[in-house]
Write an enzyme that holds these catalytic residues in place. Structure first.
Site, PDB file in Angstrom:
ATOM      1  N   LYS A   1      45.457 -35.597 -79.926  1.00 51.52           N
ATOM      2  CA  LYS A   1      45.838 -36.917 -79.434  1.00 51.52           C
ATOM      3  C   LYS A   1      45.247 -38.044 -80.287  1.00 51.52           C
ATOM      4  O   LYS A   1      45.644 -39.195 -80.144  1.00 51.52           O
ATOM      5  CB  LYS A   1      45.405 -37.075 -77.978  1.00 51.52           C
ATOM      6  CG  LYS A   1      46.123 -36.105 -77.051  1.00 51.52           C
ATOM      7  CD  LYS A   1      45.671 -36.268 -75.611  1.00 51.52           C
ATOM      8  CE  LYS A   1      46.456 -35.379 -74.669  1.00 51.52           C
ATOM      9  NZ  LYS A   1      46.060 -33.944 -74.733  1.00 51.52           N
TER      10      LYS A   1
HETATM   11  C1  LIG Z   1      47.066 -32.960 -74.247  1.00 47.38           C
HETATM   12  C2  LIG Z   1      46.808 -31.530 -74.525  1.00 47.38           C
HETATM   13  C3  LIG Z   1      47.812 -30.524 -74.433  1.00 47.38           C
HETATM   14  C4  LIG Z   1      49.201 -30.812 -73.907  1.00 47.38           C
HETATM   15  O1  LIG Z   1      49.935 -31.664 -74.744  1.00 47.38           O
HETATM   16  P1  LIG Z   1      51.229 -32.388 -74.160  1.00 47.38           P
HETATM   17  O2  LIG Z   1      51.648 -33.310 -75.233  1.00 47.38           O
HETATM   18  O3  LIG Z   1      50.793 -33.114 -72.926  1.00 47.38           O
HETATM   19  O4  LIG Z   1      52.225 -31.337 -73.857  1.00 47.38           O
HETATM   20  C5  LIG Z   1      47.502 -29.229 -74.791  1.00 47.38           C
HETATM   21  N1  LIG Z   1      46.267 -28.893 -75.191  1.00 47.38           N
HETATM   22  C6  LIG Z   1      45.275 -29.806 -75.292  1.00 47.38           C
HETATM   23  C7  LIG Z   1      43.931 -29.350 -75.727  1.00 47.38           C
HETATM   24  C8  LIG Z   1      45.509 -31.147 -74.958  1.00 47.38           C
HETATM   25  O5  LIG Z   1      44.492 -32.032 -75.035  1.00 47.38           O
END
Ligand SMILES: *Cc1c(COP(=O)(O)O)cnc(C)c1O
Length: 434
Positions: A107
């Protein structure tokens, strides 16, 4: 580029508005009116290009009409200050390690990109009023957003988190930063934090007092940059002559990450097919089997960043394929694993290959083990560094996972946070004084 709402009942927006508002007036998600194909020459040479240059080409197709190209290049290069390697785990299965960013979260890319894009718009307008970002977090989003926006001029971030309910490492990642980041420790649960943020956006007096925006993951500036990862993965696999029958497997929660991958596919990225790997939260998996989308309450699992019972980006995927179940299932398949299966996968993979999976990546890995055909090569996203879930991983594998320096550096800072009740009147009174 113009953006429409997936609910079809809101005015068309430009990029600036879509980024500042996040959600359309009719509560739909913004979609670009057009997805540009990248030229054949780009794909012919992609294996010789580096991550930043690949990403700049992709970003130009999405944002080039609305952002000056030199500025866009700066934003992309500033965002991608780290590598995202593809590592062979076994046979035809590769791990796309998305955890080398500043907070070790995939993210990070979307958060930083959004921060710099917002800053670009603020400067362009010659606007002097500070923009305030409110974000509620149960852990990962807060750290990625706080670090992405850290030191970005003209923007102040308020991270609301539930007291005692985020891991100590995560808490350090947004409470020790200072500068333009304020951590608000709410005496309540995550839903209380989210309710405070929602109430703040609806409160007229507050919105007159200060300019408020959200850095929610449904924001186009946060999810689209994740497409960079998939073009880069394709390039690195193509360089090894392994890209002809590529299957991309994405551990999914809110489906933002896989949605970005699918946008990449729509731009011409030659991925043969996709797998959405889920934990026990199987709403999308069930949709694929039955054609019916039936959201339900989320259940808590080992892979908690994927504990989502009504994935917000489903609306985008549904819209992208003209609401056709047939088109969706012809490109995307699903998989779902409960906690016992996740543990067993982590143990089996470690025993067989020495590769340490985190609980999220484990879902992706296992979906490839179960679903890959002989002539295919599979790449799964390893979405979290195992040290982020150290207690769980150590316990499941009986090892002592190293904590990377970058993560332990956060632990040295001094925690600073503003205590808050879950009563909106208290939160409002606090913000009115800022
Ligand atoms: C946010 C996250 C996900 C899921 O991603 P999405 O875009 O919400 O599908 C999976 N694994 C980790 C470690 C995350 O932080």
């Amino acid at each position: 580029m113009k953006y429409y709402s997936t609910n079809g009942n809101a005015p068309i927006a430009d990029l600036h508005k879509a980024v500042v508002k996040g959600l359309a007036e009719d509560r739909g998600l913004y979609m670009p009116e057009q997805i540009k194909k990248l030229p054949k020459a780009f794909f012919d040479n992609i294996q010789d290009m580096k991550f930043q240059d690949i990403a700049y080409n992709v970003a130009s197709a999405f944002f080039g009409e609305d952002v000056d190209l030199d500025a866009l290049k700066d934003i992309v290069y500033d965002t991608l200050s780290f590598d995202c390697p593809v590592v062979k785990v076994k046979d035809n299965i590769y791990s796309l390690e998305l955890f080398h960013g500043p907070t070790l979260a995939f993210k990070d890319v979307g958060a930083r990109f959004m921060a710099r894009l917002l800053q670009y718009f603020i400067r362009q307008e010659g606007q002097h009023e500070q923009v305030n970002v409110l974000v509620a977090t149960s852990g990962d989003t807060g750290s990625a957003v706080a670090n992405g926006f850290l030191g970005v001029e003209g923007i102040h971030v308020y991270v609301l988190y539930p007291k005692g309910k985020v891991s100590p490492i995560q808490e350090c990642q947004f409470t020790t930063l200072g500068k333009n980041i304020t951590a608000i420790e709410v005496d309540g649960v995550f839903d209380d934090c989210q309710a405070l943020v929602k109430s703040a956006f609806m409160d007229e007096a507050l919105n007159q007092h200060m300019k408020l925006t959200s850095a929610n993951s449904i924001n186009v500036a946060r999810f689209l940059p994740q497409a960079f990862y998939y073009f880069n993965a394709y390039a690195r696999m193509k360089a090894q002559d392994k890209a002809d029958q590529l299957v991309m497997c994405v551990p999914s929660g809110n489906f933002g990450n896989i949605c970005a991958a699918l946008f990449g596919h729509a731009m011409g990225l030659p991925i043969k097919r996709f797998i959405a790997a889920n934990n026990a939260n199987d709403v999308f998996y069930n949709y694929l089997q039955t054609g019916k989308y039936e959201p339900k309450a989320s259940v808590q699992t080992l892979a908690n960043a994927m504990d989502v019972g009504d994935p917000s980006n489903f609306a985008r995927i549904y819209d992208l394929y003209g609401k056709s179940h047939e088109r969706i299932t012809s490109l995307i398949s699903g998989a779902t694993y409960n906690d016992e299966q996740i543990k067993e996968t982590m143990r089996q993979c470690y025993k067989e290959t020495n590769y340490i999976l985190d609980p999220h990546g484990a879902c992706g890995y296992q979906a490839l083990v179960d679903g890959l055909q002989e002539d295919e090569v599979g790449v799964f996203c390893e979405t979290a560094h195992p040290a982020k879930f150290k207690e769980k991983v150590d316990d499941i594998l009986g090892i002592d996972v190293d904590i990377p320096d970058r993560l332990s550096a956060f632990m040295k800072g001094e925690k600073q946070s503003v205590p808050m009740t879950k009563d909106f009147m208290d939160f409002k009174a606090y913000l009115m004084k800022q």
